[in-house]
Design an enzyme around this catalytic site. Structure first.
Site, short mmCIF file in Angstrom:
data_model
loop_
_atom_site.label_atom_id
_atom_site.label_comp_id
_atom_site.label_asym_id
_atom_site.label_seq_id
_atom_site.Cartn_x
_atom_site.Cartn_y
_atom_site.Cartn_z
N ASP A 134 -11.14 3.28 4.12
CA ASP A 134 -11.61 1.89 4.04
C ASP A 134 -13.15 1.85 3.94
O ASP A 134 -13.71 0.81 3.57
CB ASP A 134 -11.22 1.13 5.32
CG ASP A 134 -9.98 0.28 5.15
OD1 ASP A 134 -9.75 -0.22 4.03
OD2 ASP A 134 -9.25 0.11 6.15
N LYS A 138 0.84 -1.20 0.00
CA LYS A 138 0.00 0.00 0.00
C LYS A 138 0.88 1.26 0.00
O LYS A 138 0.61 2.21 -0.73
CB LYS A 138 -0.92 0.01 1.22
CG LYS A 138 -2.10 -0.96 1.10
CD LYS A 138 -2.84 -1.17 2.42
CE LYS A 138 -3.91 -2.24 2.26
NZ LYS A 138 -4.53 -2.65 3.54
N GLN A 171 -4.81 -1.23 9.69
CA GLN A 171 -4.77 -2.57 9.10
C GLN A 171 -5.44 -3.57 10.04
O GLN A 171 -5.15 -3.62 11.24
CB GLN A 171 -3.32 -2.97 8.82
CG GLN A 171 -3.13 -4.29 8.10
CD GLN A 171 -3.63 -4.26 6.65
OE1 GLN A 171 -3.69 -3.21 6.02
NE2 GLN A 171 -3.99 -5.42 6.14
N1 GUN Z 1 -6.93 -6.39 6.15
C1 GUN Z 1 -7.19 -7.10 5.02
N2 GUN Z 1 -7.84 -6.35 4.12
C2 GUN Z 1 -7.99 -5.13 4.67
C3 GUN Z 1 -8.58 -3.91 4.21
O1 GUN Z 1 -9.12 -3.80 3.11
N3 GUN Z 1 -8.53 -2.87 5.08
C4 GUN Z 1 -7.96 -2.98 6.30
N4 GUN Z 1 -7.97 -1.90 7.07
N5 GUN Z 1 -7.41 -4.08 6.75
C5 GUN Z 1 -7.43 -5.15 5.94
#
Ligand code: GUN
Length: 290
Positions: A125, A58, A102
């Protein structure tokens, strides 16, 4: 990977690359016009190796789009109060337009309270209760979770004639994929059925549904078989499962060739779209910043 006649393999990887080029251009314009460089803060608590890989990719994608990436790696022992304080600081920081915590978080932390402490405008998100509620009501100011947003972009790409009136079957009811996906398909005037891990006889349900669109997001490797599908169905495979070291989706890909009209591969389908949509959400959040 061979392509059977009639099945279009949806190249999410190259579509996401084009989207990222476009996002980088729009980010550069925002900077030139208003002096704003979009900034994304990613917070990782603990040292889960899979989460670490996601956070790294990311950060890299964010920088490649000409945006600022702020990564915070906190120890697994971080307390609820410490994490809330970190998010409060990021909420107040004008350089930070998007905040992503996350998931999953270590068990001693209250995920719902943590997520809901993120300012809704910075919740890239789309996981806060306010954004979920706005999405559910179809409000245009909702921030949409990245994976379902990516799926909808791919679906619109393969259905230029529109999605209205199509039947859609979503397999999976998670807050991150299944539920938002069902909301978005409904919003696009599809007739939506939701199946999940407790659905009885999923094979019969999928067969009887004769769905035009099947979205698989249950986390069961290669569960959905081509023989279950209506001829010409569009298949979106959100699954990421590691089986004997190999990545496979929730759909038995090879069995769908020649039956589906279009299908996303794993890897290279939905996955790359998720990160592109995170950048899109961050850019939009920065554009809305005062
Ligand atoms: N963990 C796995 N996928 C995601 C996501 O799309 N967002 C977040 N915040 N954590 C994750």
């Amino acid at each position: 990977m061979h392509q059977a006649p009639g099945t279009h393999i949806i190249d999410g990887k190259s579509f996401a690359e084009r989207l990222r080029v476009d996002i980088a251009l729009r980010a550069a314009k925002l900077k030139a016009a208003r002096g704003i460089t979009p900034g994304l803060a990613v917070v990782l608590v603990g040292d889960d190796p899979a989460s670490d890989v996601y956070v790294r990719s990311k950060g890299k994608a964010t920088r490649e789009a000409g945006m600022n990436s702020y990564e915070f790696r906190l120890p697994a022992s971080t307390t609820q109060a410490e994490l809330l304080a970190k998010i409060a600081a990021l909420n107040a920081d004008p350089q930070v337009h998007g905040i992503l915590v996350q998931l999953p978080l270590p068990k001693h932390l209250n995920t719902s309270d943590i997520v809901n402490s993120i300012r809704p405008e910075k919740d890239v998100d789309g996981f806060t209760d306010l954004n979920v509620g706005r999405r559910s009501k179809g409000f245009s100011n909702a921030i949409i979770p990245c994976t379902p947003l990516g799926c909808m972009i791919l679906l619109r790409e393969v259905c230029p004639q529109g999605l209205a009136g199509k039947t859609a079957l979503v397999i999976g009811r998670s807050e991150t994929v299944g539920k938002p996906m069902a909301d978005l398909l409904l919003r696009a005037d599809c007739t939506v059925t939701i199946a999940h891990s407790k659905t009885r006889d999923i094979e019969t349900l999928v067969k009887d549904s004769q769905a035009d669109i099947v979205v698989a997001a249950v986390g069961r490797p290669e569960m959905v078989k081509g023989a279950w599908l209506k001829q010409g169905a569009i298949v979106i495979d959100v699954g990421i499962n590691r089986v004997n070291g190999k990545l496979v989706g929730d759909v038995d890909f090879d069995s769908c060739l020649g039956i589906a009209s279009a299908i996303t591969p794993v890897p290279g389908g939905v996955g790359p779209m998720t990160i592109a949509c995170l950048l899109e959400n961050t850019l939009r959040a920065a554009g809305h910043a005062a």
